[in-house]
Design an enzyme around this catalytic site. Structure first.
Site, short mmCIF file in Angstrom:
data_model
loop_
_atom_site.label_atom_id
_atom_site.label_comp_id
_atom_site.label_asym_id
_atom_site.label_seq_id
_atom_site.Cartn_x
_atom_site.Cartn_y
_atom_site.Cartn_z
CE LYS A 64 -39.75 -44.38 109.36
NZ LYS A 64 -38.51 -44.04 110.04
CD GLN A 66 -36.04 -41.50 111.10
OE1 GLN A 66 -36.97 -42.26 111.39
NE2 GLN A 66 -35.76 -41.22 109.86
CG ASP A 124 -36.07 -49.46 112.86
OD1 ASP A 124 -36.63 -49.47 111.75
OD2 ASP A 124 -35.71 -48.43 113.43
N1 GUE Z 1 -34.44 -46.27 112.77
C1 GUE Z 1 -34.66 -45.98 111.49
N2 GUE Z 1 -35.48 -46.76 110.75
C2 GUE Z 1 -35.74 -46.47 109.44
O1 GUE Z 1 -36.50 -47.18 108.77
C3 GUE Z 1 -35.11 -45.32 108.85
C4 GUE Z 1 -34.28 -44.55 109.68
N3 GUE Z 1 -34.06 -44.91 110.97
N4 GUE Z 1 -33.68 -43.44 109.19
C5 GUE Z 1 -33.96 -42.96 107.85
C6 GUE Z 1 -34.31 -44.07 106.91
C7 GUE Z 1 -34.99 -43.63 105.63
N5 GUE Z 1 -36.29 -44.27 105.65
C8 GUE Z 1 -37.30 -44.05 104.71
C9 GUE Z 1 -38.51 -44.67 104.78
C10 GUE Z 1 -39.52 -44.41 103.87
C11 GUE Z 1 -39.34 -43.48 102.88
C12 GUE Z 1 -40.45 -43.18 101.94
O2 GUE Z 1 -41.58 -43.52 102.19
N6 GUE Z 1 -40.23 -42.54 100.81
C13 GUE Z 1 -41.30 -42.23 99.89
C14 GUE Z 1 -41.53 -40.73 99.78
C15 GUE Z 1 -40.29 -39.92 99.73
C16 GUE Z 1 -40.51 -38.42 99.62
O3 GUE Z 1 -41.10 -37.97 98.63
O4 GUE Z 1 -40.11 -37.72 100.56
C17 GUE Z 1 -41.01 -42.87 98.54
O5 GUE Z 1 -39.88 -43.33 98.34
O6 GUE Z 1 -41.90 -42.92 97.71
C18 GUE Z 1 -38.12 -42.85 102.78
C19 GUE Z 1 -37.12 -43.15 103.69
C20 GUE Z 1 -36.40 -45.00 106.79
N7 GUE Z 1 -35.31 -44.93 107.54
#
Ligand code: GUE
Length: 285
Positions: A52, A96, A119
């Site tokens: 992020k 988070q 969010d």
């Molecule tokens: N308040 C809050 N808001 C959130 O939005 C939130 C949270 N808590 N807690 C955790 C989860 C999980 N999450 C992700 C967002 C982007 C990827 C992401 O960009 N993934 C990439 C790369 C993954 C990698 O290779 O590590 C992909 O899917 O291509 C993953 C997971 C947002 N979350």
């Protein structure tokens, strides 16, 4: 053979547009600001936060990441949130999840000003969504709706099945699909005959949390399959909830993991931060 939905590519495109919007805002003296608060040492959470931070910087959003120790008290976290609520340079606040068990998650989410809740988790924003007056949206379902739009997926009258009933994915996803006149079914861990229900889906959104759970036999021929799963194995390798290699042969469109839903989630967060900065700019003081 179906088509792979290029979440990464669409995210890059939207982030490029956001970058130009941010540059134009800077001409007017506005720099969108995002505060991300991370409590504790959850390894996966740290990677997301890093992603992020990188994306925010790329589009020119001023981002602060607050890394607080695991032992942080609920009171201290509430004070931190209040500080960002009052800070005119911060337009979006993200705490988070999950939080350590000694902290009451609901209480924390309610402390964030709804106008800075990028969010979309505050009960005011949830209430607006569920009463059909959407404002800030949960980023994952929002990103998925943007994918449907970009890939011209017609939702009206279609059978949409959402597997998962969380407040952050399943429930808001179902509501957004309903608002597009899909016929929506929410399935979950207690659902009987899940395979039979899934097989009826023209649109299948999967947020279960079990690697490769959705095999080809769950999928109707020609369906659109969206994989929200983020399962990490012992080697740290990421796998979705959908057995991509077999499902891609049967479905019309499938999201991969990684490079599917994840990058779109982050992009919607940035988008809502920019919108929030614009809204707060027009507030009369
Ligand atoms: N308040 C809050 N808001 C959130 O939005 C939130 C949270 N808590 N807690 C955790 C989860 C999980 N999450 C992700 C967002 C982007 C990827 C992401 O960009 N993934 C990439 C790369 C993954 C990698 O290779 O590590 C992909 O899917 O291509 C993953 C997971 C947002 N979350």
């Amino acid at each position: 053979m179906g088509t792979i939905i290029d979440g990464r590519g669409l995210a890059d495109k939207i982030q490029h547009e956001l970058k130009e919007e941010v540059a134009a805002l800077k001409e007017k003296g506005i720099v969108p600001g995002l505060a991300v608060v991370l409590v504790g040492e959850n390894g996966a959470s740290k990677t997301y936060v890093k992603n992020k931070e990188r994306s925010a910087q790329k589009v020119g959003i001023h981002s602060i990441v607050d890394r607080l120790p695991e032992e942080t008290t609920e009171q201290a976290l509430l004070m931190k949130i209040e500080q960002y609520n009052q800070d005119p340079t911060i337009h979006g606040i993200l705490v988070q999840l999950p939080l350590p068990l000694h902290i009451n998650e609901e209480k924390i989410l309610q402390a964030i000003l709804p106008s800075k809740d990028v969010d979309g988790f505050h009960p005011v924003n949830m209430g607006k969504l569920f009463s059909g007056q959407p404002d800030k949206l949960p980023c994952t379902p929002y990103g998925i709706m943007e994918m449907f739009k970009h890939y011209d997926v017609d939702l009206e009258g279609k059978n949409a099945v959402v597997i998962g009933r969380s407040n952050i994915v399943g429930k808001p996803m179902a509501q957004l699909l309903l608002m597009k006149n899909a016929t929506v079914t929410i399935a979950h861990s207690k659902t009987k005959n899940l395979a039979k229900i899934a097989q009826e889906a023209d649109i299948l959104v999967v947020a279960i949390g079990k690697a490769n759970f959705i095999t080809a036999d769950f999928v109707k021929s020609g369906a659109v399959v969206i994989d929200v799963g983020m399962n990490r194995d012992d080697q740290g390798k990421l796998a979705g909830d959908v057995a991509f290699d077999q499902v891609i042969d049967k479905a019309s469109l499938v999201t991969p993991v990684p490079k599917g839903v994840g990058p779109m989630t982050i992009t919607m967060l940035l988008s809502q931060t920019v919108s929030s900065a614009k809204e707060q700019m027009t507030v009369v003081r």
